[in-house]
Design a protein around this motif. Structure first.
Motif, PDB file in Angstrom:
ATOM      1  N   ILE A   1       0.576  -1.126  -0.147  1.00 31.44           N
ATOM      2  CA  ILE A   1      -0.239  -0.066  -0.091  1.00 31.44           C
ATOM      3  C   ILE A   1       0.981   0.968   0.353  1.00 31.44           C
ATOM      4  O   ILE A   1       0.543   2.328  -0.936  1.00 31.44           O
ATOM      5  CB  ILE A   1      -0.919   0.191   1.239  1.00 31.44           C
ATOM      6  N   ARG A   2       1.920   1.534   0.458  1.00 28.56           N
ATOM      7  CA  ARG A   2       2.691   2.729   0.552  1.00 28.56           C
ATOM      8  C   ARG A   2       3.516   3.116  -0.275  1.00 28.56           C
ATOM      9  O   ARG A   2       3.279   4.359  -0.444  1.00 28.56           O
ATOM     10  CB  ARG A   2       3.768   2.264   2.538  1.00 28.56           C
ATOM     11  N   PRO A   3       3.674   2.256  -1.088  1.00 34.64           N
ATOM     12  CA  PRO A   3       4.793   2.554  -2.528  1.00 34.64           C
ATOM     13  C   PRO A   3       3.585   3.117  -3.270  1.00 34.64           C
ATOM     14  O   PRO A   3       4.017   3.728  -3.917  1.00 34.64           O
ATOM     15  CB  PRO A   3       5.278   1.154  -2.112  1.00 34.64           C
ATOM     16  N   GLN A   4       3.298   2.784  -3.367  1.00 35.31           N
ATOM     17  CA  GLN A   4       1.674   2.537  -4.620  1.00 35.31           C
ATOM     18  C   GLN A   4       1.226   4.240  -4.043  1.00 35.31           C
ATOM     19  O   GLN A   4       1.176   4.795  -5.369  1.00 35.31           O
ATOM     20  CB  GLN A   4       0.379   1.762  -4.158  1.00 35.31           C
ATOM     21  N   ARG A   5       0.838   4.079  -2.854  1.00 33.04           N
ATOM     22  CA  ARG A   5       0.605   5.259  -1.907  1.00 33.04           C
ATOM     23  C   ARG A   5       1.566   6.564  -3.059  1.00 33.04           C
ATOM     24  O   ARG A   5       1.466   7.594  -3.011  1.00 33.04           O
ATOM     25  CB  ARG A   5       0.579   5.382  -1.142  1.00 33.04           C
ATOM     26  N   ASN A   6       2.898   6.349  -2.502  1.00 41.22           N
ATOM     27  CA  ASN A   6       4.360   7.147  -3.031  1.00 41.22           C
ATOM     28  C   ASN A   6       4.052   7.083  -4.091  1.00 41.22           C
ATOM     29  O   ASN A   6       4.659   8.703  -4.980  1.00 41.22           O
ATOM     30  CB  ASN A   6       5.160   6.498  -2.160  1.00 41.22           C
ATOM     31  N   GLU A   7       4.312   6.116  -5.915  1.00 44.11           N
ATOM     32  CA  GLU A   7       4.422   6.176  -6.213  1.00 44.11           C
ATOM     33  C   GLU A   7       2.580   7.573  -7.062  1.00 44.11           C
ATOM     34  O   GLU A   7       3.159   8.593  -7.896  1.00 44.11           O
ATOM     35  CB  GLU A   7       4.237   5.184  -7.084  1.00 44.11           C
ATOM     36  N   GLN A   8       2.045   7.437  -6.695  1.00 42.11           N
ATOM     37  CA  GLN A   8       0.339   7.432  -6.792  1.00 42.11           C
ATOM     38  C   GLN A   8       0.987   9.289  -6.138  1.00 42.11           C
ATOM     39  O   GLN A   8       0.854  10.304  -7.306  1.00 42.11           O
ATOM     40  CB  GLN A   8      -0.904   7.506  -6.293  1.00 42.11           C
ATOM     41  N   LYS A   9       1.735   9.769  -5.473  1.00 45.89           N
ATOM     42  CA  LYS A   9       1.989  11.456  -5.199  1.00 45.89           C
ATOM     43  C   LYS A   9       2.849  11.910  -6.538  1.00 45.89           C
ATOM     44  O   LYS A   9       2.451  13.100  -6.934  1.00 45.89           O
ATOM     45  CB  LYS A   9       2.312  11.298  -3.938  1.00 45.89           C
ATOM     46  N   LYS A  10       3.525  11.044  -6.488  1.00 45.69           N
ATOM     47  CA  LYS A  10       4.854  11.371  -7.990  1.00 45.69           C
ATOM     48  C   LYS A  10       3.943  11.649  -9.090  1.00 45.69           C
ATOM     49  O   LYS A  10       4.228  12.906  -9.946  1.00 45.69           O
ATOM     50  CB  LYS A  10       5.667  10.052  -8.401  1.00 45.69           C
ATOM     51  N   ILE A  11       2.770  10.718  -9.145  1.00 44.59           N
ATOM     52  CA  ILE A  11       2.475  11.051 -11.167  1.00 44.59           C
ATOM     53  C   ILE A  11       1.710  12.513 -10.476  1.00 44.59           C
ATOM     54  O   ILE A  11       1.815  13.273 -11.593  1.00 44.59           O
ATOM     55  CB  ILE A  11       1.792   9.554 -10.982  1.00 44.59           C
ATOM     56  N   THR A  12       1.555  12.396  -9.674  1.00 49.33           N
ATOM     57  CA  THR A  12      -0.460  13.796  -9.717  1.00 49.33           C
ATOM     58  C   THR A  12       0.625  14.317  -8.948  1.00 49.33           C
ATOM     59  O   THR A  12       0.568  15.959  -9.685  1.00 49.33           O
ATOM     60  CB  THR A  12      -0.377  12.738  -8.370  1.00 49.33           C
ATOM     61  N   ALA A  13       2.205  15.171  -9.136  1.00 49.83           N
ATOM     62  CA  ALA A  13       3.068  16.154  -8.515  1.00 49.83           C
ATOM     63  C   ALA A  13       3.460  16.381 -10.284  1.00 49.83           C
ATOM     64  O   ALA A  13       3.417  17.376 -10.827  1.00 49.83           O
ATOM     65  CB  ALA A  13       4.308  15.955  -7.645  1.00 49.83           C
ATOM     66  N   MET A  14       3.889  15.386 -11.037  1.00 49.31           N
ATOM     67  CA  MET A  14       4.656  15.498 -11.905  1.00 49.31           C
ATOM     68  C   MET A  14       3.733  15.866 -13.169  1.00 49.31           C
ATOM     69  O   MET A  14       3.565  17.106 -13.701  1.00 49.31           O
ATOM     70  CB  MET A  14       4.926  14.000 -12.245  1.00 49.31           C
ATOM     71  N   LEU A  15       2.229  15.567 -13.372  1.00 56.84           N
ATOM     72  CA  LEU A  15       1.126  16.509 -13.766  1.00 56.84           C
ATOM     73  C   LEU A  15       0.323  17.668 -13.319  1.00 56.84           C
ATOM     74  O   LEU A  15       0.450  18.381 -13.979  1.00 56.84           O
ATOM     75  CB  LEU A  15       0.309  15.067 -14.067  1.00 56.84           C
ATOM     76  N   ASN A  16       0.431  18.014 -12.300  1.00 54.45           N
ATOM     77  CA  ASN A  16       0.071  19.394 -11.852  1.00 54.45           C
ATOM     78  C   ASN A  16       1.153  20.652 -11.984  1.00 54.45           C
ATOM     79  O   ASN A  16       0.906  21.573 -12.623  1.00 54.45           O
ATOM     80  CB  ASN A  16       0.423  19.024 -10.261  1.00 54.45           C
ATOM     81  N   ASP A  17       3.009  19.981 -12.400  1.00 54.97           N
ATOM     82  CA  ASP A  17       3.414  20.819 -12.988  1.00 54.97           C
ATOM     83  C   ASP A  17       3.931  20.641 -14.786  1.00 54.97           C
ATOM     84  O   ASP A  17       4.416  21.547 -14.436  1.00 54.97           O
ATOM     85  CB  ASP A  17       5.166  20.403 -12.274  1.00 54.97           C
ATOM     86  N   LEU A  18       3.172  20.285 -14.793  1.00 50.22           N
ATOM     87  CA  LEU A  18       3.178  20.002 -16.901  1.00 50.22           C
ATOM     88  C   LEU A  18       2.572  21.844 -17.041  1.00 50.22           C
ATOM     89  O   LEU A  18       2.449  21.903 -15.848  1.00 50.22           O
ATOM     90  CB  LEU A  18       2.132  19.211 -17.212  1.00 50.22           C
ATOM     91  N   ALA A  19       3.443  21.900 -17.840  1.00 50.45           N
ATOM     92  CA  ALA A  19       3.455  23.167 -18.523  1.00 50.45           C
ATOM     93  C   ALA A  19       3.809  23.222 -20.423  1.00 50.45           C
ATOM     94  O   ALA A  19       4.247  22.106 -20.812  1.00 50.45           O
ATOM     95  CB  ALA A  19       4.367  24.090 -18.292  1.00 50.45           C
ATOM     96  N   VAL A  20       3.201  24.188 -20.454  1.00 52.11           N
ATOM     97  CA  VAL A  20       3.561  24.567 -22.100  1.00 52.11           C
ATOM     98  C   VAL A  20       4.973  24.663 -22.261  1.00 52.11           C
ATOM     99  O   VAL A  20       5.859  25.518 -21.325  1.00 52.11           O
ATOM    100  CB  VAL A  20       2.762  25.840 -22.436  1.00 52.11           C
ATOM    101  N   GLY A  21       5.471  23.674 -23.657  1.00 50.38           N
ATOM    102  CA  GLY A  21       6.469  23.564 -23.771  1.00 50.38           C
ATOM    103  C   GLY A  21       7.487  22.215 -23.211  1.00 50.38           C
ATOM    104  O   GLY A  21       8.599  22.011 -24.191  1.00 50.38           O
ATOM    105  N   ASP A  22       6.996  21.558 -22.427  1.00 51.14           N
ATOM    106  CA  ASP A  22       7.797  19.748 -22.455  1.00 51.14           C
ATOM    107  C   ASP A  22       7.240  18.800 -22.122  1.00 51.14           C
ATOM    108  O   ASP A  22       6.015  18.572 -23.751  1.00 51.14           O
ATOM    109  CB  ASP A  22       6.971  19.765 -20.601  1.00 51.14           C
ATOM    110  N   SER A  23       8.095  18.681 -23.568  1.00 50.16           N
ATOM    111  CA  SER A  23       8.423  17.548 -23.648  1.00 50.16           C
ATOM    112  C   SER A  23       8.003  15.737 -22.872  1.00 50.16           C
ATOM    113  O   SER A  23       7.931  16.108 -21.539  1.00 50.16           O
ATOM    114  CB  SER A  23       9.894  16.994 -23.964  1.00 50.16           C
ATOM    115  N   ILE A  24       6.485  15.496 -23.027  1.00 49.28           N
ATOM    116  CA  ILE A  24       6.379  14.257 -22.902  1.00 49.28           C
ATOM    117  C   ILE A  24       6.483  12.998 -23.879  1.00 49.28           C
ATOM    118  O   ILE A  24       6.711  13.202 -24.736  1.00 49.28           O
ATOM    119  CB  ILE A  24       4.698  14.520 -22.474  1.00 49.28           C
ATOM    120  N   ILE A  25       6.487  11.798 -22.846  1.00 48.40           N
ATOM    121  CA  ILE A  25       5.823  10.470 -23.452  1.00 48.40           C
ATOM    122  C   ILE A  25       4.347  10.127 -22.818  1.00 48.40           C
ATOM    123  O   ILE A  25       4.215  10.013 -22.263  1.00 48.40           O
ATOM    124  CB  ILE A  25       7.190   9.743 -22.906  1.00 48.40           C
TER     125      ILE A  25
END
Length: 111
Positions: free
Chosen positions: A30-54
């Protein structure tokens, strides 16, 4: 009713084992999954115009516009290939500054 110390201690040990098993499950699953979800949420919240994505399907693109749930991404060199998509379909984000740093490191390794 015969209540002995042996039955009381076996009942307590059963509860202790149950708590230990739940704690192990929490820390391993449970804990590692929750930490991974927090990282993904932070990454998507910091998304800005001009960023390269996959994307999750493996396409490379550049973000042109960002809304709450969607982004408009330009794929390839063709300026007419602009596709709106959900933020949840983004697997990785690379900021322009990170790309420059990565390129300079590659050039230094070649020398």
């Amino acid at each position: 009713m015969n209540f002995t110390v042996a039955t009381a201690s076996s009942g307590i040990s059963l509860v202790v084992w149950l708590v230990v098993m739940i704690a192990i499950m929490y820390f391993l699953m449970i804990r590692p999954q929750r930490n991974e979800q927090k990282k993904i949420t932070a990454m998507l919240n910091d998304l800005a115009v001009g960023d390269s994505i996959i994307t999750t399907s493996g396409f490379y693109g550049v973000v042109l516009d960002v809304t709450d749930e969607d982004v408009i991404v330009e794929f390839g060199n063709n300026k007419n290939c602009r596709i709106p998509m959900r933020k949840s379909a983004i697997a990785e984000v690379e900021k322009p500054e990170q790309a420059i740093i990565a390129e300079t490191k590659k050039e230094e390794k070649k020398k």
